[in-house]
Design a protein around this motif. Sequence first.
Motif, PDB file in Angstrom:
ATOM      1  N   MET A   1      -0.828  31.157   5.368  1.00  0.00           N
ATOM      2  CA  MET A   1      -1.786  30.090   5.657  1.00  0.00           C
ATOM      3  C   MET A   1      -1.671  28.980   4.630  1.00  0.00           C
ATOM      4  N   ALA A   2      -1.316  29.361   3.402  1.00  0.00           N
ATOM      5  CA  ALA A   2      -1.216  28.360   2.337  1.00  0.00           C
ATOM      6  C   ALA A   2      -0.138  27.320   2.640  1.00  0.00           C
ATOM      7  N   ILE A   3       0.874  27.704   3.402  1.00  0.00           N
ATOM      8  CA  ILE A   3       1.924  26.726   3.731  1.00  0.00           C
ATOM      9  C   ILE A   3       1.348  25.553   4.515  1.00  0.00           C
ATOM     10  N   SER A   4       0.259  25.823   5.238  1.00  0.00           N
ATOM     11  CA  SER A   4      -0.313  24.732   6.022  1.00  0.00           C
ATOM     12  C   SER A   4      -0.893  23.641   5.120  1.00  0.00           C
ATOM     13  N   ILE A   5      -1.165  23.958   3.868  1.00  0.00           N
ATOM     14  CA  ILE A   5      -1.771  22.939   2.984  1.00  0.00           C
ATOM     15  C   ILE A   5      -0.767  21.821   2.667  1.00  0.00           C
ATOM     16  N   PRO A   6       0.399  22.137   2.052  1.00  0.00           N
ATOM     17  CA  PRO A   6       1.356  21.035   1.830  1.00  0.00           C
ATOM     18  C   PRO A   6       1.834  20.387   3.129  1.00  0.00           C
ATOM     19  N   THR A   7       1.915  21.176   4.214  1.00  0.00           N
ATOM     20  CA  THR A   7       2.365  20.590   5.478  1.00  0.00           C
ATOM     21  C   THR A   7       1.321  19.612   5.999  1.00  0.00           C
ATOM     22  N   GLY A   8       0.058  20.004   5.907  1.00  0.00           N
ATOM     23  CA  GLY A   8      -1.021  19.112   6.325  1.00  0.00           C
ATOM     24  C   GLY A   8      -1.009  17.828   5.508  1.00  0.00           C
ATOM     25  N   VAL A   9      -0.781  17.960   4.200  1.00  0.00           N
ATOM     26  CA  VAL A   9      -0.704  16.778   3.340  1.00  0.00           C
ATOM     27  C   VAL A   9       0.380  15.841   3.862  1.00  0.00           C
ATOM     28  N   LYS A  10       1.503  16.408   4.258  1.00  0.00           N
ATOM     29  CA  LYS A  10       2.602  15.567   4.754  1.00  0.00           C
ATOM     30  C   LYS A  10       2.202  14.840   6.041  1.00  0.00           C
TER      31      LYS A  10
ATOM     32  N   LEU B   1       0.842  -1.202   0.000  1.00  0.00           N
ATOM     33  CA  LEU B   1       0.000   0.000   0.000  1.00  0.00           C
ATOM     34  C   LEU B   1       0.877   1.252   0.000  1.00  0.00           C
ATOM     35  N   HIS B   2       0.827   2.060  -1.031  1.00  0.00           N
ATOM     36  CA  HIS B   2       1.717   3.229  -1.022  1.00  0.00           C
ATOM     37  C   HIS B   2       1.071   4.490  -1.565  1.00  0.00           C
ATOM     38  N   GLY B   3      -0.240   4.560  -1.527  1.00  0.00           N
ATOM     39  CA  GLY B   3      -0.871   5.796  -1.961  1.00  0.00           C
ATOM     40  C   GLY B   3      -2.334   5.561  -2.227  1.00  0.00           C
ATOM     41  N   SER B   4      -3.096   6.649  -2.263  1.00  0.00           N
ATOM     42  CA  SER B   4      -4.507   6.541  -2.589  1.00  0.00           C
ATOM     43  C   SER B   4      -4.950   7.883  -3.110  1.00  0.00           C
ATOM     44  N   MET B   5      -5.319   7.910  -4.373  1.00  0.00           N
ATOM     45  CA  MET B   5      -5.722   9.164  -5.011  1.00  0.00           C
ATOM     46  C   MET B   5      -6.836   9.836  -4.226  1.00  0.00           C
ATOM     47  N   LEU B   6      -7.822   9.026  -3.824  1.00  0.00           N
ATOM     48  CA  LEU B   6      -8.991   9.577  -3.148  1.00  0.00           C
ATOM     49  C   LEU B   6      -8.596  10.235  -1.834  1.00  0.00           C
TER      50      LEU B   6
ATOM     51  N   THR C   1      -6.509  13.358  -2.274  1.00  0.00           N
ATOM     52  CA  THR C   1      -7.315  14.488  -2.723  1.00  0.00           C
ATOM     53  C   THR C   1      -8.097  15.077  -1.553  1.00  0.00           C
ATOM     54  N   ILE C   2      -8.648  14.180  -0.718  1.00  0.00           N
ATOM     55  CA  ILE C   2      -9.439  14.661   0.423  1.00  0.00           C
ATOM     56  C   ILE C   2      -8.583  15.550   1.317  1.00  0.00           C
ATOM     57  N   TRP C   3      -7.384  15.057   1.672  1.00  0.00           N
ATOM     58  CA  TRP C   3      -6.626  15.874   2.622  1.00  0.00           C
ATOM     59  C   TRP C   3      -5.823  16.981   1.965  1.00  0.00           C
ATOM     60  N   THR C   4      -5.988  17.151   0.675  1.00  0.00           N
ATOM     61  CA  THR C   4      -5.485  18.383   0.070  1.00  0.00           C
ATOM     62  C   THR C   4      -6.603  19.415   0.018  1.00  0.00           C
ATOM     63  N   ILE C   5      -7.813  18.930  -0.323  1.00  0.00           N
ATOM     64  CA  ILE C   5      -8.928  19.864  -0.513  1.00  0.00           C
ATOM     65  C   ILE C   5      -9.422  20.433   0.813  1.00  0.00           C
ATOM     66  N   ILE C   6      -9.505  19.576   1.836  1.00  0.00           N
ATOM     67  CA  ILE C   6     -10.052  20.068   3.107  1.00  0.00           C
ATOM     68  C   ILE C   6      -9.217  21.211   3.683  1.00  0.00           C
ATOM     69  N   PRO C   7      -7.890  21.084   3.751  1.00  0.00           N
ATOM     70  CA  PRO C   7      -7.117  22.242   4.233  1.00  0.00           C
ATOM     71  C   PRO C   7      -7.306  23.484   3.371  1.00  0.00           C
ATOM     72  N   ILE C   8      -7.444  23.300   2.064  1.00  0.00           N
ATOM     73  CA  ILE C   8      -7.660  24.466   1.203  1.00  0.00           C
ATOM     74  C   ILE C   8      -8.961  25.160   1.610  1.00  0.00           C
ATOM     75  N   ILE C   9      -9.992  24.354   1.849  1.00  0.00           N
ATOM     76  CA  ILE C   9     -11.283  24.935   2.238  1.00  0.00           C
ATOM     77  C   ILE C   9     -11.143  25.672   3.576  1.00  0.00           C
ATOM     78  N   ILE C  10     -10.426  25.045   4.520  1.00  0.00           N
ATOM     79  CA  ILE C  10     -10.266  25.696   5.827  1.00  0.00           C
ATOM     80  C   ILE C  10      -9.521  27.022   5.680  1.00  0.00           C
ATOM     81  N   VAL C  11      -8.464  27.011   4.855  1.00  0.00           N
ATOM     82  CA  VAL C  11      -7.695  28.243   4.652  1.00  0.00           C
ATOM     83  C   VAL C  11      -8.591  29.326   4.064  1.00  0.00           C
ATOM     84  N   VAL C  12      -9.435  28.954   3.106  1.00  0.00           N
ATOM     85  CA  VAL C  12     -10.321  29.950   2.495  1.00  0.00           C
ATOM     86  C   VAL C  12     -11.296  30.488   3.553  1.00  0.00           C
ATOM     87  N   ILE C  13     -11.846  29.561   4.342  1.00  0.00           N
ATOM     88  CA  ILE C  13     -12.818  29.985   5.360  1.00  0.00           C
ATOM     89  C   ILE C  13     -12.177  30.953   6.355  1.00  0.00           C
ATOM     90  N   LEU C  14     -10.917  30.707   6.683  1.00  0.00           N
ATOM     91  CA  LEU C  14     -10.252  31.601   7.635  1.00  0.00           C
ATOM     92  C   LEU C  14      -9.745  32.873   6.962  1.00  0.00           C
TER      93      LEU C  14
END
Lengths: 342, 649
Positions: free
Chosen positions: B349-358, A81-86, A89-102
Amino acid sequence: MLKKLKPLSLLLFLALPLMLAGCSTPEVLDPKGPVASQQSDLIILSIIFMLTIVAVVFVLLTIILVKYRERKDHDKYSPELHGSMLLETIWTIIPIIIVVILAVPTVRTIYSLEEAPQPKTAEAANEDPLVVHATSINWKWVFTYPDEDIETVNYLHIPIHRPVEFKLTSADSMAALWIPSLGGQKYNMAGMQTTLYLQADHVGTYDGRNANFTGEGFNEQRFKVYADEEADYQQWVEDVQNSAPELTQYTYDNLLIPGVYDKTDDGTAEFNGTHLQWIDHSKDANYTLEAWDRLGYEPKNPHAKDKSQNLLTEDEIPYYQQDNTVDYSDENMDSEEHASHE
Amino acid sequence: MDLKWNEFIITGDPLILGAQISILLGGIAVVAALTYFKKWSWLWKEWLTSVDHKKLGIMYILSALLMLFRGGIDGLMIRTQLAKPGMEFLDPQHYNEVFSTHGVIMILFMAMPFLIGLINYIVPLQIGARDVAFPYLNNLSFWTFFVGMALFNISFIIGGSPDAGWTGYTPLATNEFSPGPGQNYYLLAIQIAGIGTLMTGINFFVTILKMRTKGMTLMKMSMFTWTSLITMLIIIFAFPVLTVALAMQTFDRLFGSVLFTLQGDGNPMLWVNLFWVWGHPEVYIVILPAFGIFSEIISTFARKQLFAYKAMVVSIVTISVLSFLVWVHHFFTMGNSAEANSFFSITTMAISIPTGVKIFNWLFTMYRGRITFTTPMLWSLAFIPNFVIGGVTGVMLAMAAADYQYHNTYFLVSHFHYVLISGTVFACFAGLIYWYPKMFGHKLNEKIGKWAFWIFVIGFNVCFFPQYFLGLDGMPRRISTYLPEDGWTGLNMISTIGAFMMGLAFLIFVYNIYYSWRYSPREKTGDAWGLGRNLEWATTSSIPPHYNFAVLPEVTGLDPYWDMKEKGLDQQKNTDYKPIHMPSNSSTPAIMSALMGMAAFGLVFQWYWVGIVGAVGIFITMIVRSFDYNDGYYVSVEEIKETEAKANK
């Protein structure tokens, strides 16, 4: 067993100071005016989001550590097991949404703090903000009321429900004016002027200080803010105008010598007249060093054995016998510029 | 500078006197021991003039541990002074010097050399190389760092330490407000060490790009090598800014220029900008290799390939780009326009995105793994929750409008200690313990190691978590004392207790080094943990021979050594030896750096003739080096056979 408890024990640490601090709300989260309120709201909003993130990570970590620790029948072991697209994607998009909300309330608050707080009543709307020049000097604060033509050292009075427009500058090192109960800080810089709007909505005495390191007396560079009812404030202004001594250039220049203000018991003073008649430090950064020269002050190595100074008296300095008044009136004193560099 | 003769050596402070005596006694003890055991020539030939990346790595790490001790003592002094209101343990001037040196030492002389030491030792092995691209330069890098460090450290006994904070903000740091030699030490010591760091950056960037073994494409490199590569790239872009800024402030202080001064239309705020244009990327210079170390360890002890390798690479590249776009968040309160503050809020704040991914990728590396809780793994696991706390408070600080309330407070102090300690320091401990058998041929004792781990991690949280609340309650950083009515007493006391727990854990860690040297069983293979995934574990002996690999390994995929073991390939079976070309040791870097130290010491006190003699000396050693035609030597096949045969005994 201990390993299982580790993230839990960390949560306990989270809670511990909260409980300890529980007896009193931290100053920043106990706002006494509209500026501090906006900041406190923003901080609490962010804390809610951040605690959610922390909780998610802690729970996930705990589950994974418990479930996938080495055991005899490691039947769940999947080395391929070494990756999962789904998932990725989820843990890239969710932080982006949080950053936008803040980001949205952050940017809104940033812009909002550039203006004086909105008046709550119709009569308040007709009033201009009270202008106070706050000048940082190693290691004291000078507050100048240009319209009232008075000046104070290490304390100030302001009326409640009226925005105060602080015009910040420094005679020497970079400092930061900070009154946590009323709102966040901004830098005081020599040769520049920055503007900070604050307002008190409750009568009270608040702590203010320099928050930016300026050397040996930095600790002591504190002041009290007395937020009064309008009438009490006017009374105080009149009292100062009637009773305070006249500010002379020699007295003011002596304030520029690095040191804690100790000419009075409580370390405060008030004067009639303001230093702006001779110098606006936001327009001339050289002045302090020139004053040192006039008075005979020399900076000394902090490890020097002999740190005494031989300062001249007023009579010994011909400069003070003449009129050194500068007229800044033709320049735009109320410029909207921030940190304008002369 | 009109320094009186009796002001040259700092006197009159019992703490400093104690330090002076212990340094003197320690120095005498070392010299006596070297003489008694006749080790001077061994020290010079085998170590000080060595161009072997492994020995240089060890010397970097030893220096860093020494600095962790010094910086830690500074930290404990700070915490002692703040334990109660109105303490008179340190006067304000002494306190200012202590926190200034604490910051500089921990960042520049502890965190960086520790990581550079680990990179030095491990990266050439991981890419299957026999040394770095420029071995001579590598030795020079070490020596410039060492001389810079030594110069900075003597300041508190000779002349006085810098006292304008680790940031050295002007105009406070100008002659008028920081008279005396202190700030000169700061400028010149960091300058010399910085040159070394820049050379390291170039050296390892070229090494990683040009010296990878057959089959190791960029996307087959280990994560530690990847983070090192990106770190070097950041160094190459960021450090010249520091070099120039330091030179400018040096000119202000020594030669009367008016760049950052109050007088002559100087612009002090330019220094603040230049400092952070370097200073923010610097933060990522000390965190990215840490990310690399955690990646290695987590994947090793979960027995799984790193989750989402490509996303990890993309994240570090993204972080490195963003690291150059956020420097203004260090001074949101300077009165920048709302547009500027909004822009830098969002980039931060954007730095938290790649860091969170990690973070999530590390978690899922362990998903469906077989996790064993060795000490290096414990440090790596503790990193995740603690770093997340540091990270989310970083996002809070990034929100400029709220930052006006956090700026310059203990909230900020706590935030950066959370990220730097749980990131960098945990990684240094984890990496050192993990690679310890590779460096010294035996493991550190696990039981003592776990004691040190728990005491440190708990102490760390006890020390720094309360500081978030102190910050929110209005306690500014860098104050040397406070009043009882401020209401900060209880939390400060707790914080101090935590700091001493960390100090205790450090002592246990150092004791473990001694204990394990005496009692730990010696490793018999190159793969000490039995779980090695990358090429550093593929060497014949636990400590690699000076040429690393008798025959360079060939790589077919990620985690090459794991791959070889799975396929039953034995790297050692290949005995098709050929003579190996290796670089020769050189004594010029040590001499050149010593001359730099001499020149700088002269400039600190404005004794220009000393500076000139030193500068001439530097040029002479450069000329000597230019006429040095020694381009290395060959290790004969016989010698390789002999060494390899001995290795498996």
